[in-house]
Design an enzyme around this catalytic site. Structure first.
Site, PDB file in Angstrom:
ATOM      1  N   ARG A 144       0.844  -1.188   0.000  1.00 26.49           N
ATOM      2  CA  ARG A 144       0.000   0.000   0.000  1.00 26.49           C
ATOM      3  C   ARG A 144       0.882   1.241   0.000  1.00 26.49           C
ATOM      4  NH1 ARG A 144      -3.369  -2.658  -1.659  1.00 26.49           N
ATOM      5  NH2 ARG A 144      -5.464  -3.139  -0.875  1.00 26.49           N
ATOM      6  N   GLU A 189      -2.110   8.011  -5.032  1.00 24.06           N
ATOM      7  CA  GLU A 189      -2.241   7.455  -6.375  1.00 24.06           C
ATOM      8  C   GLU A 189      -3.611   7.616  -7.001  1.00 24.06           C
ATOM      9  OE1 GLU A 189      -3.318   2.815  -6.101  1.00 24.06           O
ATOM     10  OE2 GLU A 189      -1.368   3.268  -5.236  1.00 24.06           O
ATOM     11  N   HIS A 234       0.026   0.308 -10.053  1.00 28.13           N
ATOM     12  CA  HIS A 234      -0.761  -0.618  -9.228  1.00 28.13           C
ATOM     13  C   HIS A 234      -1.221  -1.830 -10.054  1.00 28.13           C
ATOM     14  CE1 HIS A 234      -3.296  -0.535  -5.297  1.00 28.13           C
ATOM     15  NE2 HIS A 234      -3.113  -1.783  -5.686  1.00 28.13           N
TER      16      HIS A 234
END
Length: 336
Positions: free
Chosen positions: A237, A266, A298
């Site tokens: 994370r 993000e 991601h």
């Protein structure tokens, strides 16, 4: 029989493809939206029974109030994490389910890919040769053999990662607040404290969830304890790392390289095409400017097997709720 109406937010073309394919097996009426769920878009849920959202949707108090007012009965998250959901504001007005696991292999394998890429400068070599530059100056890496890799978080993903890294002949040390010593013996690694991870590791991989204890665990203090030239990899994370302190660590050359598949701010950028725009996030822009930083959007989870598992688990979660079956993937709510 009346169909359950489901509104899916933050859907990409591949999501729509998979949910359309597998959704045919269920008595669902599905509508797909590409916009994120937020307090500006939550009103669109009126007339639906279930809302499905993703990792970067903004599910704050105002969003939740609108969903509750629209009589939404279930929020089905299509991801493992739920730190973007203000659970304390739901107050059991509707239930929340998630996808706790999809393909741990996808993330473990991607973590290794990032380690190899940033160590051996594969991303830089690719750009050079595309431009006709075949020099190898500045592309030197190091053998993984006999290096120490520190793993923070020793769950399913980390255990697969450890098996892969053992194949390179690395020495593995790990930290977990709930150490499983049987697994450590079986896989051939040692549990240590965090300071030992920082002090001994040539490579540090973050594979832990975001909690109040892990938020910004990588900061100026912990970075100062690390070996000079350490490689830092984050497929967990974004908020595990204080990005401002990371920039300073890179500038000071304390951190030799960073490979990041997540970033603390993000949600405005990742999964979106911003190629025609100026990056407004100064810290992200600074990180992108470092030659020894590799950032991806991601995508560690992004394999066919993982997206298939996310799709089916989400649909099954909704089906179980509609049929009043026990919700094995329910997210407990904080009523305080």
């Amino acid at each position: 029989m009346k169909k359950t109406k489901i509104l899916f937010y933050d859907m990409k073309d591949y999501d729509i493809e998979f949910f359309t394919k597998y959704g045919k097996n269920y008595n669902f009426e599905m509508k797909f939206l590409k916009v994120k769920l937020s307090e500006e878009t939550a009103y669109l849920s009126r007339g639906f029974d279930v809302v499905s959202a993703f990792t970067n949707d903004d599910i704050n108090k105002n969003t939740i109030d609108i969903l509750a007012k629209n009589n939404i009965k279930l929020l089905a998250m299509r991801c493992a994490g739920f730190n973007n959901v203000s659970l304390k504001d739901i107050k059991n007005r509707f239930q929340v389910v998630r996808v706790p696991a999809y393909s741990p292999y996808s993330i473990a394998e991607y973590t290794v890919a990032m380690i190899l890429a940033v160590n051996r400068k594969v991303h830089k070599a690719y750009i050079r040769t595309r431009e006709g530059n075949f020099s190898i100056n500045g592309l030197m890496g190091f053998d993984l053999y006999n290096k120490t890799v520190g793993i923070i978080g020793a769950g399913k993903i980390a255990q697969i990662l450890i098996k892969i890294l053992k194949g390179f002949g690395t020495n593995i040390i790990a930290y977990d607040p709930y150490p499983n010593y049987e697994i450590a013996k079986e896989l051939g690694f040692e549990f240590v404290d965090l300071d030992t991870i920082y002090e001994k590791s040539d490579i540090i991989s973050l594979n832990c969830p975001l909690t109040k204890d892990t938020k910004y665990m990588i900061n100026r203090t912990s970075i100062n304890k690390m070996k000079d030239g350490v490689i830092l990899v984050n497929t967990g994370r974004g908020m595990l790392i204080d990005s401002v302190d990371l920039v300073e660590g890179l500038k000071d050359k304390k951190i030799g390289a960073a490979a990041l598949d997540v970033y603390e701010e993000e949600e405005e950028y990742f999964f979106e095409d911003k190629s025609s725009q100026v990056i407004q996030d100064d810290i992200l822009g600074r990180l992108l400017s470092f030659h020894n930083v590799l950032i991806t959007s991601h995508q560690a989870f992004f394999t066919k097997e993982a997206v298939e598992a996310i799709t089916v688990t989400t649909l099954e979660n909704i089906k179980d709720f509609i049929e009043n079956k026990p919700l094995k993937n329910i997210v407990p709510q904080d009523n305080n």
